[in-house]
Design a protein around this motif. Structure first.
Motif, short mmCIF file in Angstrom:
data_model
loop_
_atom_site.label_atom_id
_atom_site.label_comp_id
_atom_site.label_asym_id
_atom_site.label_seq_id
_atom_site.Cartn_x
_atom_site.Cartn_y
_atom_site.Cartn_z
N GLU A 19 0.83 -1.21 0.00
CA GLU A 19 0.00 0.00 0.00
C GLU A 19 0.86 1.25 0.00
O GLU A 19 0.63 2.18 -0.78
CB GLU A 19 -0.93 0.01 1.21
N PHE A 20 1.86 1.29 0.85
CA PHE A 20 2.70 2.49 0.93
C PHE A 20 3.61 2.63 -0.28
O PHE A 20 3.94 3.74 -0.69
CB PHE A 20 3.51 2.48 2.23
N ALA A 21 4.03 1.53 -0.87
CA ALA A 21 4.89 1.61 -2.06
C ALA A 21 4.13 2.23 -3.22
O ALA A 21 4.68 3.06 -3.96
CB ALA A 21 5.39 0.22 -2.43
N MET A 22 2.87 1.89 -3.40
CA MET A 22 2.08 2.46 -4.50
C MET A 22 1.89 3.96 -4.30
O MET A 22 1.98 4.74 -5.25
CB MET A 22 0.73 1.75 -4.60
N ILE A 23 1.64 4.38 -3.08
CA ILE A 23 1.47 5.81 -2.82
C ILE A 23 2.74 6.56 -3.16
O ILE A 23 2.71 7.66 -3.71
CB ILE A 23 1.06 6.04 -1.35
N GLY A 24 3.89 5.97 -2.91
CA GLY A 24 5.15 6.61 -3.24
C GLY A 24 5.40 6.70 -4.74
O GLY A 24 6.13 7.57 -5.21
N LEU A 25 4.78 5.80 -5.50
CA LEU A 25 4.98 5.79 -6.96
C LEU A 25 3.96 6.62 -7.73
O LEU A 25 4.10 6.79 -8.94
CB LEU A 25 4.92 4.34 -7.47
N PRO A 38 -4.14 13.66 -8.61
CA PRO A 38 -5.48 13.19 -8.23
C PRO A 38 -6.12 12.29 -9.28
O PRO A 38 -6.81 11.33 -8.95
CB PRO A 38 -6.28 14.48 -8.05
N GLN A 39 -5.89 12.57 -10.55
CA GLN A 39 -6.44 11.71 -11.61
C GLN A 39 -5.80 10.32 -11.55
O GLN A 39 -6.49 9.31 -11.72
CB GLN A 39 -6.22 12.33 -12.98
N ALA A 40 -4.51 10.26 -11.33
CA ALA A 40 -3.83 8.97 -11.23
C ALA A 40 -4.37 8.17 -10.04
O ALA A 40 -4.58 6.96 -10.15
CB ALA A 40 -2.33 9.16 -11.10
N LEU A 41 -4.61 8.83 -8.92
CA LEU A 41 -5.19 8.14 -7.76
C LEU A 41 -6.59 7.65 -8.07
O LEU A 41 -6.98 6.54 -7.70
CB LEU A 41 -5.21 9.07 -6.55
N PHE A 42 -7.37 8.47 -8.77
CA PHE A 42 -8.73 8.08 -9.14
C PHE A 42 -8.71 6.87 -10.07
O PHE A 42 -9.48 5.93 -9.89
CB PHE A 42 -9.45 9.26 -9.80
N TYR A 43 -7.82 6.88 -11.06
CA TYR A 43 -7.74 5.75 -11.99
C TYR A 43 -7.30 4.48 -11.27
O TYR A 43 -7.80 3.40 -11.57
CB TYR A 43 -6.77 6.06 -13.13
N SER A 44 -6.38 4.60 -10.33
CA SER A 44 -5.95 3.40 -9.59
C SER A 44 -7.10 2.88 -8.72
O SER A 44 -7.26 1.67 -8.56
CB SER A 44 -4.72 3.69 -8.75
#
Length: 67
Positions: A19-25, A38-44
């Motif tokens: 979980e934390f690795a994805m947030i860092g990427l 924010p768009q990248a977070l929404f798409y993920s």
């Protein structure tokens, strides 16, 4: 240390790390896709929701209890 406790600790570490690795990427992913963070977070989030929906639809049907 008990084997069950060790297994639980390893599983908790693995889940937390992913979980934390994805947030860092996310900034790198957003830059590569030419979208905002924010768009990248929404798409993920959409991708994760889609996978959960597909898993529920393709899971083996539950047997009805014999009454």
């Amino acid at each position: 240390m008990l084997p069950a406790l060790f297994s639980l600790a390893v599983a908790a570490f693995a889940i937390g790390t992913t979980e934390f690795a994805m947030i860092g990427l996310v900034p790198d992913v957003a830059r590569d896709l030419a979208v905002t963070i924010p768009q990248a977070l929404f798409y993920s989030h959409l991708q994760g929701s889609r996978e959960k929906t597909l898993t529920k639809k393709t899971a083996a049907p539950k047997e009805r209890p014999f009454v």
